[in-house]
Design a protein around this motif. Structure first.
Motif, short mmCIF file in Angstrom:
data_model
loop_
_atom_site.label_atom_id
_atom_site.label_comp_id
_atom_site.label_asym_id
_atom_site.label_seq_id
_atom_site.Cartn_x
_atom_site.Cartn_y
_atom_site.Cartn_z
N LEU A 47 0.88 -1.25 0.06
CA LEU A 47 0.00 0.10 0.06
C LEU A 47 0.80 1.27 0.10
N TYR A 61 -6.32 -2.56 -5.74
CA TYR A 61 -6.82 -2.25 -4.53
C TYR A 61 -7.77 -3.48 -4.19
N THR A 65 -7.33 -5.91 -0.88
CA THR A 65 -8.37 -6.27 0.06
C THR A 65 -8.80 -7.62 0.26
N TYR A 111 -6.66 -0.02 4.00
CA TYR A 111 -6.67 -0.39 2.65
C TYR A 111 -8.39 0.40 2.41
#
Length: 236
Positions: A47, A61, A65, A111
């Motif tokens: 990240l 992303y 996640t 996140y």
């Protein structure tokens, strides 16, 4: 990972019952938890890397996640197996399990707040505050679990002033020092933030609309800001 396993195996072997089959199974169980924790920390580093890139597709992303959610679920399932395989060591292994879950949750929240910041047109201004308190809470709780685990090992091993006792004592001292450092840093930050809140006035909606710019420090849009004597506006 190797240092983690060696440390755990040495202490488990020195403190637990001298049954090598039991020690081996316990070390494998702890090793898998450590392996999942490494993935959580790698995701955090990922990240930090992605936020420095000008354009990143949301798919990346979403993928990380989902991966973190899988790690979190796997941690819980792995811990449930403890009740069946190691019922006599449940207290020790709970203190081993909690730091992994806390680390994973902390990274997952980072996140999610980043995704919310991407979804909203004007960004998610509370993201930094949420991430700060999430990280602080996770660090303090992890240090607390580590301290309890060391104290438990000292109680199980007994005080005999041997090599293991000296190392445990030094580790307890190190954890207490880190806890104290965290508390002092938070106290100083809280004092500084309270000073800024009291010393500078809030920018009005009209001033924010006229300014219509990003914060020069964090480079994000300003929905709220503090006004300095020179007239410049910055996020708190």
């Amino acid at each position: 990972m190797l240092n983690f396993l060696l440390f755990k195996v040495i202490f488990v072997g020195a403190v637990m019952e001298p049954v090598w089959q039991h020690i081996l199974r316990l070390s494998i169980w702890i090793g898998v938890l450590g392996f999942m924790r490494i993935f959580s920390l790698l995701s955090r580093d990922r990240l930090d890397n992605l936020t420095t890139i000008a354009f990143v597709s949301m798919k990346k992303y979403y993928k990380i996640t989902a991966f973190l959610s899988t790690i979190l679920f796997s941690n819980i399932v792995w811990y449930m197996g403890t009740l069946y395989f190691f019922p006599a060591s449940i207290a020790f292994l709970t203190l081993e399990f909690l730091p992994v879950v806390l680390d994973t949750l902390q990274v997952l929240i980072r996140y999610l707040t980043h995704l919310m910041d991407q979804w909203r047109d004007n960004g998610f201004e509370s993201r930094r505050l949420i991430n700060y308190y999430t990280e602080l809470s996770a660090d303090v709780l992890i240090l607390g679990c580590t301290l309890l685990q060391y104290l438990q090992l000292m109680w199980m091993h007994g005080i005999s002033f041997g090599f293991v006792d000296i190392v445990l004592f030094l580790n307890v001292r190190s954890v207490l020092k880190n806890l104290y450092s965290k508390i002092v840093m938070y106290r100083d930050r809280w004092k500084a933030m309270a000073y800024v809140r009291d010393q500078y006035v809030d920018a009005t909606p009209e001033e924010l609309a006229n300014y219509n710019d990003d914060c020069a420090i964090c480079r994000e849009r300003m929905k709220t800001a503090k006004k300095l004597a020179c007239g410049h506006l910055f996020h708190l």
